[in-house]
Design an enzyme around this catalytic site. Structure first.
Site, PDB file in Angstrom:
ATOM      1  N   ASP A   1       0.829  -1.208   0.000  1.00 52.98           N
ATOM      2  CA  ASP A   1       0.000   0.000   0.000  1.00 52.98           C
ATOM      3  C   ASP A   1       0.865   1.260   0.000  1.00 52.98           C
ATOM      4  OD1 ASP A   1      -2.294   1.480  -0.002  1.00 52.98           O
ATOM      5  OD2 ASP A   1      -2.828   1.087   2.080  1.00 52.98           O
TER       6      ASP A   1
ATOM      7  N   ASN B   1       1.307   3.356  -2.968  1.00 49.33           N
ATOM      8  CA  ASN B   1       1.851   3.769  -4.276  1.00 49.33           C
ATOM      9  C   ASN B   1       1.316   5.124  -4.716  1.00 49.33           C
ATOM     10  OD1 ASN B   1       3.072   1.305  -4.357  1.00 49.33           O
ATOM     11  ND2 ASN B   1       1.643   0.378  -5.808  1.00 49.33           N
TER      12      ASN B   1
ATOM     13  N   HIS C   1       2.704   3.065  -8.932  1.00 49.03           N
ATOM     14  CA  HIS C   1       2.583   1.620  -9.214  1.00 49.03           C
ATOM     15  C   HIS C   1       3.817   1.136  -9.975  1.00 49.03           C
ATOM     16  CE1 HIS C   1      -1.364   1.819  -7.631  1.00 49.03           C
ATOM     17  NE2 HIS C   1      -1.938   2.391  -8.668  1.00 49.03           N
TER      18      HIS C   1
ATOM     19  N   SER D   1      -6.862  -6.344  -6.215  1.00 51.04           N
ATOM     20  CA  SER D   1      -7.906  -7.030  -5.444  1.00 51.04           C
ATOM     21  C   SER D   1      -9.231  -7.064  -6.212  1.00 51.04           C
ATOM     22  CB  SER D   1      -8.115  -6.330  -4.098  1.00 51.04           C
ATOM     23  OG  SER D   1      -8.861  -5.146  -4.275  1.00 51.04           O
ATOM     24  N   SER D   2     -10.121  -7.939  -5.748  1.00 47.18           N
ATOM     25  CA  SER D   2     -11.467  -8.024  -6.346  1.00 47.18           C
ATOM     26  C   SER D   2     -12.153  -6.656  -6.294  1.00 47.18           C
ATOM     27  CB  SER D   2     -12.350  -8.994  -5.558  1.00 47.18           C
ATOM     28  OG  SER D   2     -11.658 -10.117  -5.121  1.00 47.18           O
ATOM     29  N   GLU D   3     -11.759  -5.825  -5.328  1.00 49.81           N
ATOM     30  CA  GLU D   3     -12.397  -4.515  -5.134  1.00 49.81           C
ATOM     31  C   GLU D   3     -11.735  -3.405  -5.956  1.00 49.81           C
ATOM     32  OE1 GLU D   3     -11.533  -6.591  -2.460  1.00 49.81           O
ATOM     33  OE2 GLU D   3     -13.610  -7.307  -2.332  1.00 49.81           O
TER      34      GLU D   3
ATOM     35  N   TRP E   1     -11.377  -3.028  -9.022  1.00 52.12           N
ATOM     36  CA  TRP E   1     -12.081  -2.651 -10.265  1.00 52.12           C
ATOM     37  C   TRP E   1     -12.820  -1.341 -10.085  1.00 52.12           C
ATOM     38  CZ3 TRP E   1     -10.494  -5.364 -14.254  1.00 52.12           C
ATOM     39  CH2 TRP E   1     -10.116  -6.693 -14.085  1.00 52.12           C
TER      40      TRP E   1
ATOM     41  N   LEU F   1      12.255 -20.225  -4.609  1.00 51.19           N
ATOM     42  CA  LEU F   1      11.236 -19.385  -3.957  1.00 51.19           C
ATOM     43  C   LEU F   1       9.971 -19.469  -4.798  1.00 51.19           C
ATOM     44  CD1 LEU F   1      11.452 -16.178  -2.172  1.00 51.19           C
ATOM     45  CD2 LEU F   1      10.341 -15.868  -4.326  1.00 51.19           C
TER      46      LEU F   1
ATOM     47  N   SER G   1      -7.784  -6.069   4.685  1.00 52.39           N
ATOM     48  CA  SER G   1      -8.386  -5.768   3.383  1.00 52.39           C
ATOM     49  C   SER G   1      -8.652  -6.988   2.502  1.00 52.39           C
ATOM     50  CB  SER G   1      -7.511  -4.762   2.612  1.00 52.39           C
ATOM     51  OG  SER G   1      -7.461  -3.534   3.279  1.00 52.39           O
TER      52      SER G   1
HETATM   53  C1  FPP Z   1      -1.984  -0.038  -3.366  1.00 47.30           C
HETATM   54  O1  FPP Z   1      -1.500   1.291  -3.297  1.00 47.30           O
HETATM   55  C2  FPP Z   1      -1.378  -0.720  -4.499  1.00 47.30           C
HETATM   56  C3  FPP Z   1      -2.046  -1.371  -5.492  1.00 47.30           C
HETATM   57  C4  FPP Z   1      -3.525  -1.486  -5.532  1.00 47.30           C
HETATM   58  C5  FPP Z   1      -1.352  -1.990  -6.621  1.00 47.30           C
HETATM   59  C6  FPP Z   1      -0.063  -2.664  -6.285  1.00 47.30           C
HETATM   60  C7  FPP Z   1       0.581  -3.100  -7.528  1.00 47.30           C
HETATM   61  C8  FPP Z   1       1.925  -3.020  -7.767  1.00 47.30           C
HETATM   62  C9  FPP Z   1       2.947  -2.528  -6.804  1.00 47.30           C
HETATM   63  C10 FPP Z   1       2.408  -3.524  -9.057  1.00 47.30           C
HETATM   64  C11 FPP Z   1       2.800  -4.962  -8.842  1.00 47.30           C
HETATM   65  C12 FPP Z   1       2.926  -5.599 -10.120  1.00 47.30           C
HETATM   66  C13 FPP Z   1       3.363  -6.865 -10.275  1.00 47.30           C
HETATM   67  C14 FPP Z   1       3.563  -7.339 -11.636  1.00 47.30           C
HETATM   68  C15 FPP Z   1       3.623  -7.789  -9.145  1.00 47.30           C
HETATM   69  P1  FPP Z   1      -2.544   2.481  -3.463  1.00 47.30           P
HETATM   70  O2  FPP Z   1      -2.658   2.804  -4.904  1.00 47.30           O
HETATM   71  O3  FPP Z   1      -3.816   2.145  -2.773  1.00 47.30           O
HETATM   72  O4  FPP Z   1      -1.803   3.647  -2.708  1.00 47.30           O
HETATM   73  P2  FPP Z   1      -2.486   4.846  -1.889  1.00 47.30           P
HETATM   74  O5  FPP Z   1      -3.101   4.235  -0.662  1.00 47.30           O
HETATM   75  O6  FPP Z   1      -1.303   5.703  -1.562  1.00 47.30           O
HETATM   76  O7  FPP Z   1      -3.477   5.511  -2.798  1.00 47.30           O
END
Ligand code: FPP
Length: 237
Positions: free
Chosen positions: A15, A17, A32, A60-62, A64, A126, A181
């Protein structure tokens, strides 16, 4: 650190990004993209430390419900990773698996997933599980449907997406929130929960080391008393 104090399986909610990007006046999706770098660090550092399985919650399923352009960016990022990263994983003896309802993903994505899973099936260093269109409740529901269709109620866990893998010993969630979550609801029953305020793209080896050091200090009781656990761990085998 003794072998028992290294988690066999770590589950990660990546979480933060969007906030990482917003702090830099970048679009959320830049976070991301940077997050994939942190996944690479996690895989390398985790396998060097003897972790057997990593499960990362990529979509996640959510999810979308997010803006359409963010959803399509995340799907493209996953597709690109399938095209560009799988050979590297394979040469590092990483087994690659996707967990989640992949039936709604595009045909190319599904066939690349199948190829990647087949190519890496025998790798043993792994196991990397990428959770895509995954939800803990979805997993329990689909397992109930399969168990019912098979007319079996015993050994229910064999129908879950993580059948055959050890339950996570350690759960890491970055980004400052303290919740699960809808991630691995069944499997997290006795997992140690580590919450970090670091935003996922900043997750590095030092933060993994902090999580592992914290984990090594936990007394895992699995419903027993502390005394029972301490007696058992000092009884010679
Ligand atoms: C949550 O942060 C992150 C996600 C919903 C996506 C995570 C995906 C990646 C890091 C890419 C991984 C890819 C591969 C191929 C494994 P957020 O967007 O909810 O952050 P925020 O809470 O700061 O808005």
């Amino acid at each position: 650190m003794s072998a028992a104090s290294v988690p066999r399986h770590i589950a990660v909610v990546m979480d933060g990004n969007g906030r990482w990007a917003q702090k830099r006046f970048l679009p959320r999706v830049a976070g991301h993209k940077q997050g994939v770098e942190a996944v690479r660090t996690l895989i390398r550092a985790g396998s060097e430390r003897g972790v057997e399985a990593l499960t990362v919650f990529a979509f996640s399923s959510e999810n979308w419900q997010r803006p359409a352009d963010e959803v399509s960016f995340l799907m493209d990022l996953f597709l690109r990773a399938l095209r560009e990263e799988v050979q590297k994983l394979h040469s590092n003896s990483v087994r690659f698996r996707v967990v989640g309802d992949v039936s709604v993903l595009g045909a190319e994505t599904r066939s690349l997933i199948e190829e990647a899973e087949a190519l890496t099936a025998a790798n043993s260093r792994l196991c990397l599980n990428v959770a895509v269109n995954y939800g803990g409740r979805w997993d329990i529901e689909q397992a109930v449907a399969k168990a019912t269709a098979a007319g079996e109620s015993a050994a229910f866990a064999q129908w879950l997406s993580f059948a055959g893998q050890p339950d996570p010993d350690l759960f890491i969630r970055t980004g400052g929130e303290r919740r699960v979550s809808n991630f691995m609801l069944w499997q997290l029953a006795y997992t140690e929960l580590f919450f970090s305020d670091i935003l996922w793209p900043d997750f590095d080896e030092a933060e993994l080391a902090s999580a592992l050091a914290w984990f090594a200090g936990r007394e895992r009781r699995f419903g027993k008393t502390g005394e029972q656990v301490r007696v058992l761990s000092t009884t010679p085998v």
